[in-house]
Structure formats: C-alpha cells, structure tokens
Enzyme design. Structure first.
Site, PDB file in Angstrom:
ATOM      1  NE  ARG A 278      84.170   5.811  18.378  1.00  0.00           N
ATOM      2  CZ  ARG A 278      82.418   4.996  18.290  1.00  0.00           C
ATOM      3  NH1 ARG A 278      81.575   5.665  17.478  1.00  0.00           N
ATOM      4  NH2 ARG A 278      82.357   4.037  19.108  1.00  0.00           N
ATOM      5  CG  HIS A 459     101.208  11.111 -18.533  1.00  0.00           C
ATOM      6  ND1 HIS A 459     100.625  12.331 -18.147  1.00  0.00           N
ATOM      7  CD2 HIS A 459     100.459  10.911 -20.011  1.00  0.00           C
ATOM      8  CE1 HIS A 459      99.438  12.564 -18.771  1.00  0.00           C
ATOM      9  NE2 HIS A 459     100.059  11.604 -20.161  1.00  0.00           N
TER      10      HIS A 459
END
Length: 477
Positions: A278, A459
């Site tokens: 761009r 976990h």
C-alpha cells in the site's frame, strides 16, 4: 476553550487511527471534530481487516469441514459440505455495516462533530473542507492528519476491478475464479490464498523477491511454506516480476526475471489479485500550505511523539498518524499513534514503542509476530555488542493443540544472551494472533526470559507454547 479556535482538535480521516484519536481526545476534554470524505472506519473496516476476517472465518470453516482426515481423528464424520458464495459475501458486508455503524454512533454519543467532505490543510491551524454544500474552513488549536493509504499497483498492471483487482475488490467476493494468480506473498497475498483455496480455487503465487514471505522471520517463512502452501493447490513463482498484466478472459500475465527484467514466461489465468502493498494517500492534503513535503514515496515524516517534521524539526500543533507515516501500516498501530499524539497535545510526553506492536496474518493456521526477526536482532547485537539467543517450542508437544488436532506450528522467542531481554517472538499455529499478545506485553515492559519462565500458565492451554519457550531459554544458560 479560551484560544479562539473553532475546535481544540480537528482530525482529517476517520479510519481506525482517527477514530481512536477522537475517542481519546474527548476523554481528555478536547472539543473535537473529525473530517471524512468516504466511509467511517477507513480501509480497515470497509476494505481491509474486518471484511477479510469475515471471509477467512467462513472459508476456514469450509476448509475444516472438508478435512475428512482431521475430523475422522476426532471421531466425526461429515457427509457433504457446500457453501453459498453470496451468503459468505453478505456475512462480510453485514459485519462491515455493523462495525461502521458502531463507530459512527460512538462519536455521536461523545459529541464529536463528524464533517463529511474532503479535508486539507489551508495554512497553520486551518482545515478547508470540500463538502457537497461547498467549501468550509474550520480552525483548530491542533490538527491530526490521518489520511490512510491505498493499494499500490505497479506499472504495467492494468486493473478492471473484475478480472484484475486489488484487495479492495477481492473482498467483495463477486465471483470465485477457478485459477487465481496472486502477485505478492505478504499478509494480503497469504490471506487471500487461504480464502480462495478453501473455497476451491487454484492459486499461482508470484513473488518478485528471491524468497516467499520476505518480511517474515526465516524459520516462520520456511514452516509456513510447508503448512500453508505446499499441501494446497498453490503453485509458487519466486524471483519473478509481473511485468505486464492484461485483464480479460483469460487474464494474460507476462512474468519477467526480477533481476534482468526479461520476460521468461507468460501465464493465462482466470483472475489476478494484485497484493503488492500500500502507498500513503497524502496527495492533495494541503501539505505545501504549511511548508512540508512528503518523502519520495509520499510518507509524512514524524517523530516518535507523532509531531510532523519539517527539515527534521517538529512543527507546532501539527501531527500525523497511521499509514501516512509509513511506520507500521497496521490499524492498531494507527490507533496507538492517535492516542500518543493526543497525549502529547495535552502536554503529557509519550512516545510510540514500535518494537512492542504485534502483527498477524489470519491464515489457517495463523501467523503472528512482535519485535525483531532473528536476522534483525543479530544486526542489533552486532551494533550494540551483545549475543542473541533463540529458542523454539512446538505445538505438537502442547496438550491443548493435540486435543484440538491442531499440532502444526511453532513459537520462536529471540532474546539477549546477557540480560535475557525478549527482543522478538514469532508464532505459527492455532490461535497465534491471540497468543502473541503475551510476548508483546513482555517486550513493552522489556522483560527478561529469566522472569517470564517463572510465570504460571493455565494447563492445558495453547499459552503453554510460549511458557515452554521461556523455560527452554533459561535451561540453555
């Protein structure tokens, strides 16, 4: 307001950067106006990150449901998967409309004046706005320029918006070509190759530089090729320039050697997406009225407080943010710059910490990174006299990734050997775009792997991929 101006702050451009600056300005008590010549939300909301994520979400579900081997491993059978192209396109359009509406309403609620028209500087602390009713001039104590960017189309490439197009038109998903050439292997090229291959198209990926994904860390680029390119209907052409692209049926692409510029191959495809980056939309912004000139590429020079520079010196009361500065062409970077500019306008000195701003490509699986690549870190280490350490941990050893059947991927952490300071993190894998934030925050605080290795992670979660990397870093000492 005791200064006699119409506003404390006028912002030219209502993209994500301008919008974020306006919200922060109001919270700081500034009377604010924002000028926009097109749609609220700019590129990100209307032609960029938002609609592309909608298409990636839908096409990603199609890819997942058609992956019989993956589903069978989870004990699931799906007989037949079909989709409606128009409904997927509608999903993207509806999302754009909702977010654009939410942004407009948030500004109205906070009494920000939204002026629709083309805004440009008309001298110091003055903005001229060309509106349908005629030109009006407003004055402001401070002005922020946030004009954004437009797709770059190299010479020799002719667009018709239908068979040869940029991401602006590609996001409309007007049709599904059987064979699409994509020029450029950066974020946009990778994401569109993901969308198109999931929906059944074949891809030819053309990269002028001598390696695919040139901006990415080499380890990530190598793994991405194995996971995102090789197993899919994607042919790659590296070191070749799309010298001439002619729209039609078929689209004709002349490929030239990037070094010699001699044509070596001619491709005939159904469509061509031009994803070559761009360029800033800084033309006709009235910069000359305050004696500044953009650089040769069109970018506005700014310092880390976001003040516009003229011959290296900051101009009073004039600021620029977002893609027009060429610093990091990302929506969230523009928003961060907007907040920093407003802080400095209010007399609270702050600077943008570009090293801690993360980025992501929303492919399946995702890629994300923050900070330095390994080559850049080694260059810095050479200049400043320190050794660089790197560690890798893998999704295939992560319990959550195994449970999800999403074990392709790695996390790579780059750090200083002497202090343990994290310099960069790069992740390819399931939910990489979410995982990178932890590393970005660590870099923002200049934290060391010696401290990070002792933080407790839930976990079983994917976050343990980074936890494992930090622990491996201290184990190597």
């Amino acid at each position: 307001m005791s200064h006699g101006f119409d506003y404390d702050l006028v912002i030219i451009g209502a993209g994500v950067g301008g919008h974020g600056a306006a919200l922060h300005a109001v919270s700081c008590g500034l009377k604010t106006a924002i000028v926009e010549m097109a749609e609220m939300g700019g590129t990100c909301v209307n032609r960029g990150c938002i609609p592309s994520k909608a298409l990636l979400a839908a096409s990603g579900r199609v890819r997942e449901l058609r992956n019989a081997h993956h589903l069978k491993a989870l004990g699931i059978q799906v007989e037949q998967v079909s989709f409606e192209r128009e409904a997927i396109a509608d999903h993207a359009n509806n999302l754009v409309s909702k977010i654009r509406g939410d942004m407009t309403n948030s500004l109205k609620r906070l009494s920000v004046d939204v002026i629709y028209g083309r805004g440009k500087l008309a001298g110091n602390q003055k903005v001229a706005i060309a509106t349908p009713e005629g030109e009006k001039v407003v004055t402001a104590q401070d002005i922020i320029l946030s004009p954004g960017s437009v797709p770059f189309v190299p010479p020799g490439i002719e667009l018709d918006g239908k068979t040869v197009f940029t991401s602006d038109d590609g996001l409309k998903l007007d049709w599904l070509p059987s064979w699409v050439a994509i020029v450029g292997s950066g974020y946009i090229g990778l994401e569109f190759s993901d969308i198109y291959t999931a929906l059944g198209s074949e891809i030819t990926l053309i990269e002028a530089l001598d390696q695919l994904m040139p901006g990415f860390d080499p380890d990530i680029a190598k793994l991405a090729q194995r996971v995102l390119i090789t197993p899919r209907d994607i042919e790659t052409k590296v070191g070749l320039l799309a010298k001439k692209v002619t729209p039609g049926s078929p689209v004709v692409i002349e490929l030239a050697d990037a070094k010699t510029k001699e044509v070596v191959e001619v491709l005939e495809v159904d469509a061509c997406l031009v994803a070559t980056g761009r360029i800033p939309a800084t033309q006709d912004l009235g910069l000359e009225s305050v004696g500044i000139e953009p650089d040769r590429r069109g970018f506005i020079s700014v310092n880390d407080q976001m003040a516009v520079l003229s011959e290296g010196q900051p101009l009073p009361h004039l600021w620029a943010i977002g893609d027009s500065t060429g610093k990091m062409m990302l929506a969230h970077a523009a928003s961060a710059q907007g907040v920093i500019a407003v802080e400095n306008i209010c007399g609270r000195s702050r600077e943008v910490d570009y090293r801690s701003i993360p980025a992501a490509a929303f492919t399946h699986p995702e890629i994300s990174f923050v900070g330095l690549t390994e080559p850049a870190a080694k260059e810095l280490g050479k200049a400043e006299g320190f050794e660089v350490g790197t560690v890798r941990s893998y999704f295939k050893g992560n319990s959550k990734a195994i449970a999800e059947g999403e074990t392709d991927g790695l996390a790579k952490v780059i750090y200083r050997q002497d202090t343990g300071e994290v310099l960069g993190a790069h992740i390819l894998g399931f939910h990489a775009s979410d995982l990178i934030q932890e590393a970005a925050n660590a870099i923002a605080k200049r934290q060391s792997v010696h401290d990070l290795a002792f933080l407790v992670h839930t976990h079983p979660t994917l976050s343990e991929v980074l936890d494992e990397a930090y622990k491996r870093a201290i184990a190597t000492h």
